[in-house]
Design an enzyme around this catalytic site. Structure first.
Site, PDB file in Angstrom:
ATOM      1  N   LYS A   1       5.631  -2.173   7.826  1.00  0.00           N
ATOM      2  CA  LYS A   1       6.700  -1.488   7.089  1.00  0.00           C
ATOM      3  C   LYS A   1       7.943  -2.374   7.110  1.00  0.00           C
ATOM      4  O   LYS A   1       8.514  -2.642   8.166  1.00  0.00           O
ATOM      5  CB  LYS A   1       7.005  -0.133   7.714  1.00  0.00           C
TER       6      LYS A   1
ATOM      7  N   GLY B   1      11.698   1.149   2.093  1.00  0.00           N
ATOM      8  CA  GLY B   1      11.216  -0.099   1.526  1.00  0.00           C
ATOM      9  C   GLY B   1       9.729  -0.019   1.246  1.00  0.00           C
ATOM     10  O   GLY B   1       9.229   1.014   0.810  1.00  0.00           O
TER      11      GLY B   1
ATOM     12  N   ASP C   1       8.995  17.045   7.918  1.00  0.00           N
ATOM     13  CA  ASP C   1       8.472  16.648   6.612  1.00  0.00           C
ATOM     14  C   ASP C   1       6.946  16.664   6.629  1.00  0.00           C
ATOM     15  O   ASP C   1       6.297  15.695   6.244  1.00  0.00           O
ATOM     16  CB  ASP C   1       8.999  15.260   6.227  1.00  0.00           C
TER      17      ASP C   1
ATOM     18  N   CYS D   1       0.826  -1.220   0.000  1.00  0.00           N
ATOM     19  CA  CYS D   1       0.000   0.000   0.000  1.00  0.00           C
ATOM     20  C   CYS D   1       0.854   1.263   0.000  1.00  0.00           C
ATOM     21  O   CYS D   1       0.323   2.373   0.045  1.00  0.00           O
ATOM     22  CB  CYS D   1      -0.951   0.008   1.197  1.00  0.00           C
TER      23      CYS D   1
ATOM     24  N   VAL E   1       5.295   2.788  -0.799  1.00  0.00           N
ATOM     25  CA  VAL E   1       6.721   2.545  -1.010  1.00  0.00           C
ATOM     26  C   VAL E   1       7.473   3.810  -0.651  1.00  0.00           C
ATOM     27  O   VAL E   1       7.037   4.918  -0.979  1.00  0.00           O
ATOM     28  CB  VAL E   1       7.027   2.162  -2.475  1.00  0.00           C
ATOM     29  N   GLY E   2       8.615   3.663   0.052  1.00  0.00           N
ATOM     30  CA  GLY E   2       9.438   4.813   0.412  1.00  0.00           C
ATOM     31  C   GLY E   2      10.900   4.447   0.384  1.00  0.00           C
ATOM     32  O   GLY E   2      11.285   3.360  -0.065  1.00  0.00           O
TER      33      GLY E   2
END
Length: 842
Positions: free
Chosen positions: A553, A537, A655, A531, A533-534
């Site tokens: 995660k 991972g 962020d 669901c 992606v960063g």
């Protein structure tokens, strides 16, 4: 150039002699050559042969209201470039705006060289002077201070000048400006080209001639300092020793400068004098079959600018042609592959240079790294690499500045377009907010005194009011049952440790999940369960405990950046529990894995609900009402306010954006993704740190000063507020230039009274005017140009709650007027008469 040849009888002889001189010596006589020793009463002759006019001789160039000068007999400076030290014994001081104006006889690029050293004066403390220096088109220095007397400051620029070049010295309010010496000197046309190779590799960068440049670094690789006396353009070349990151791996090489040749149509002594090409660094173990390192030099630079980089090469190490082939890298990006100098120059000992423009986006740590290394798997030649010299020059930014985001008119030209602060208004608002906060604390104390005896069971205070420190939490067995304190979980698993076991074990992360349980929960990490992606991972949707959905995660071992941010998120979330922060459930570190398990937020990121549905989507995401948007903003503000003030040590998220605000099944907002977060300082107002964040949300003051505060989060949240109101990306390069940046465009329209032009059309006609006014007021304050002028998150929260009250009150009134446009007054109950929401720590 070449002297006065009028006594020659033949014009042909004149031309031949002229060409001979140019070819043999590459001498250059500047058409414009203004050298001024400011504040001096006599002409100053330097040991490098240059003569600086006295202040009296140069008074015609200066326009100033007061004649203030100072001088000393000596200064406590021992500088390797001693030839210029006499220039720092005198200075001109400016109590108000002052101007040097120079008439230009030959339009083109000119050196502007400025010399600063804060001398003593009985009335003015020059060490505290703050001022700006500009030309008609370029900001050279903004809010500049020379600092203490421990070192001189020398600034060097390449600026295009036409008929007249003016230098404006503008003291900061209540301060002074000063200057010790000024140089305005013509530059050969060929010194800076109009185009250069791009890094990262792309079509050539064109249009360099339209940019102003600041010379930051000019380095003689492998040799000592080269003084202006030796350079035909009076340049100073510094030794590379302070910049060489691995001196043990390099070896100096030197040859007689007279043996260096310049090719026809290529490098000349005006590009760099032969002593630069006569020295180099080569690889210390060049005779080995495969050296496993690069020669590297690191130079500090500023963020937010492209950079013109010139590298100088000359093969003074090879015995024969085609014996030296190597690669060149800039910031670890390929600049030249398999550079073969002999094929380019057809000779050894021949000067060659290469020009590049480095894109600002590649500068992530405030420095530029230049590397050379042997080409692997050479078919011939010896593995070696060299570099003889390098130059780094800063290009002006979009504000026309080489120092900050203010234009020559003094107005802010950054992301939000120069908003001015109104100190009295801010002070009044601050007083009201402080009073409200005080009353909120009183309310909390009263509630505490009146709490029921069984308050722990009844949970009179929500569990998210105070931080839950994971170091004191219990471990819950994955099989259920009673809890027990988990003191150590890695003692019997050393063979399966991933190297982060000690890190995890010290965090007290709560529930431990065996890897097999998470495999089952995600159907062996099925791609259909992904669901998100960063850099860390992938994130999977999984089920545990018989049907409870969670977000899992899974850290990627291949991403160093992801792992670092992953660890930061662990550290942050292990300290925190709050209704409006995504909760950490547990972790797994078996089989070299780093996996975290979070509560699942079924409605995903806020951004998807604003403009995430694709056109003609058969199942579009329902539009959020204005009330829902306000409630989401309020929840997010509560989460950020808790981060800043509720934890034992404040935390700066760093962020804040709509993709990091997640919504649960009830559209309750929770702040997520703490990979870039930083602990707030205990005893200082800021954290000095490399700039990180997301483009479009980044605080321009943080970007400019590299000093992080909680007000940086406030700025980002202000951008989020406009994104919620307008339902469009914060940066959209496909739009006209003035519309690309949402925050800037929204503020410009707001100042013109035309903000309704970009409000999400799906909610136009549903927003009460009072609610909109209070909401935009909160967003505007968040986007103040200076952090000190921005409110805290608690005050932002108060304004948003007030906006919600105004909206709810308006909804209760049966309006007979048409509500289809934003121009109709929709508040039958004026905002000033509304009851302000009580405010306490959320």
């Amino acid at each position: 150039m070449g002297g006065d040849f009028r006594h020659f009888s033949s014009h042909v002889s004149l031309l031949l002699l002229f060409l001979l001189i140019v070819k043999s010596s590459s001498s250059f006589t500047p058409a414009d050559n203004y050298l001024i020793d400011c504040g001096s009463s006599d002409e100053t002759k330097l040991s490098d042969g240059r003569n600086f006019k006295s202040d009296q001789q140069s008074v015609a160039f200066l326009q100033t209201d007061e004649d203030i000068k100072t001088s000393v007999d000596s200064i406590p400076i021992t500088d390797s470039n001693a030839s210029t030290l006499p220039l720092y014994l005198t200075a001109r001081i400016f109590a108000g705006k002052s101007t040097y104006s120079f008439y230009i006889s030959r339009p083109g690029r000119h050196w502007i060289r400025l010399h600063f050293y804060p001398l003593n004066h009985p009335l003015y403390n020059l060490t505290n002077s703050v001022f700006s220096v500009t030309t008609d088109t370029t900001v050279l220095l903004h809010d500049f201070s020379a600092g203490d007397t421990s070192s001189i400051v020398f600034k060097e620029y390449l600026i295009y000048a036409a008929e007249k070049l003016s230098l404006y010295f503008k003291p900061h309010k209540g301060s002074t400006a000063f200057i010790n010496a000024v140089e305005i000197v013509s530059v050969p046309d060929e010194l800076v080209p109009d185009s250069a190779s791009s890094v990262p590799q792309a079509p050539d960068f064109k249009g360099l001639s339209s940019f102003s440049l600041e010379i930051l670094h000019r380095i003689n690789i492998g040799g000592d300092l080269i003084s202006p006396k030796i350079d035909p353009l009076s340049r100073t070349w510094l030794s590379d020793k302070p910049y060489n990151t691995f001196p043990e791996g390099s070896r100096n090489v030197t040859v007689d400068p007279s043996t260096i040749t310049y090719p026809d149509g290529g490098a000349t002594a005006l590009i760099a004098p032969n002593p630069v090409y006569a020295t180099a660094e080569e690889m210390a173990d060049a005779q080995t079959s495969q050296p496993n390192f690069n020669l590297s030099w690191r130079m500090s630079v500023d963020f937010g600018h492209d950079y013109f980089i010139r590298l100088h090469f000359c093969d003074i190490v090879s015995k024969s042609l085609n014996d030296l082939i190597f690669n060149v890298f800039i910031n670890k990006l390929s600049a030249i592959s398999a550079l073969d100098l002999s094929s380019l120059t057809s000779a050894l000992g021949t000067a060659y240079y290469a020009d590049f423009v480095l894109n600002a986006s590649t500068i992530t740590n405030g420095s530029i790294l230049v590397q050379v290394g042997p080409t692997p798997n050479l078919q011939s030649g010896k593995p070696n690499a060299i570099l003889n010299g390098l130059e780094i020059m800063k290009l002006n930014n979009a504000a026309g500045s080489l120092d900050g985001l203010f234009g020559v008119d003094g107005k802010y030209k950054g992301p939000i377009g120069g908003m001015s602060s109104k100190k009295l208004a801010i002070a009044g608002i601050g007083f009201v907010m402080a009073l409200t906060a005080f009353l909120g604390v009183v309310v909390l104390l009263v509630r505490w005194q009146r709490r029921p005896k069984d308050w722990q069971k009844q949970n009179s205070f929500s569990s998210w009011l105070l931080p839950l420190h994971a170091s004191h939490s219990s471990y819950i067995s994955s099989k259920g049952g009673s809890t027990s304190r988990r003191m150590s979980i890695f003692g019997s698993k050393k063979s399966k440790s991933n190297g982060f076991s000690s890190f995890f074990s010290n965090q007290g992360l709560g529930r431990y999940f065996p890897f097999t349980e998470l495999q089952t929960a995600t159907q062996n990490f099925d791609e259909n369960a992904v669901c998100g992606v960063g850099g860390f991972g992938k994130v999977y949707i999984g089920e545990i405990d018989g049907g409870t959905q969670v977000a899992i995660k899974r850290g990627s071992q291949s991403s160093e950046q992801g792992i670092n941010e992953f660890q930061t998120e662990i550290q942050m979330l292990s300290k925190l529990r709050h209704r409006h922060l995504v909760s950490l459930i547990g972790f797994c570190d078996e089989n070299k894995e780093m996996i975290l398990v979070y509560e699942y937020m079924s409605n995903g990121p806020l951004r998807d609900h604003l403009y995430g549905s694709k056109e003609n989507d058969p199942n579009p995401i329902p539009t959020l009402s204005w009330k829902q948007r306000l409630e989401i903003c309020i929840g997010s503000a509560r989460g950020l306010h808790y981060l800043h003030t509720g934890a034992a040590q404040g935390i700066i998220h760093r962020d804040v954006k709509t993709t990091n605000i997640l919504l649960d099944e009830n559209l309750v907002a929770k702040v997520s993704d703490f990979g870039l977060s930083k602990d707030a300082p205990m005893d200082e107002g800021h954290v000095s740190t490399a700039v990180k964040g997301s483009f479009g949300y980044l605080d321009p003051e943080y970007f400019r000063r590299q000093q992080l505060t909680d007000k940086s989060d406030v700025y980002s949240f202000g951008v989020v507020l406009f994104e919620v109101l307008c339902a469009r990306p914060v940066i959209n390069p496909q739009l006209p230039r003035e519309q690309v940046n949402l925050a800037e465009y929204a503020m410009n329209l707001h100042r013109k009274g035309m903000l309704e032009k970009i409000i999400d059309p799906k909610i136009v006609g549903t927003i009460s005017k009072g609610s909109l006014r209070k909401f935009v007021e909160a967003a505007e304050k968040c986007l103040a140009e200076y952090g000190v002028d921005r409110p805290g998150m608690g005050d932002v929260l108060w304004n948003l709650e007030y906006a919600l009250q105004l909206q709810e009150a308006s909804a209760q009134v049966d309006l007979s007027e048409d509500k289809t446009t934003m121009n109709i007054e929709m508040d039958l109950i004026p905002g000033e008469e509304m009851q302000s929401p009580s405010h306490s720590i959320p």
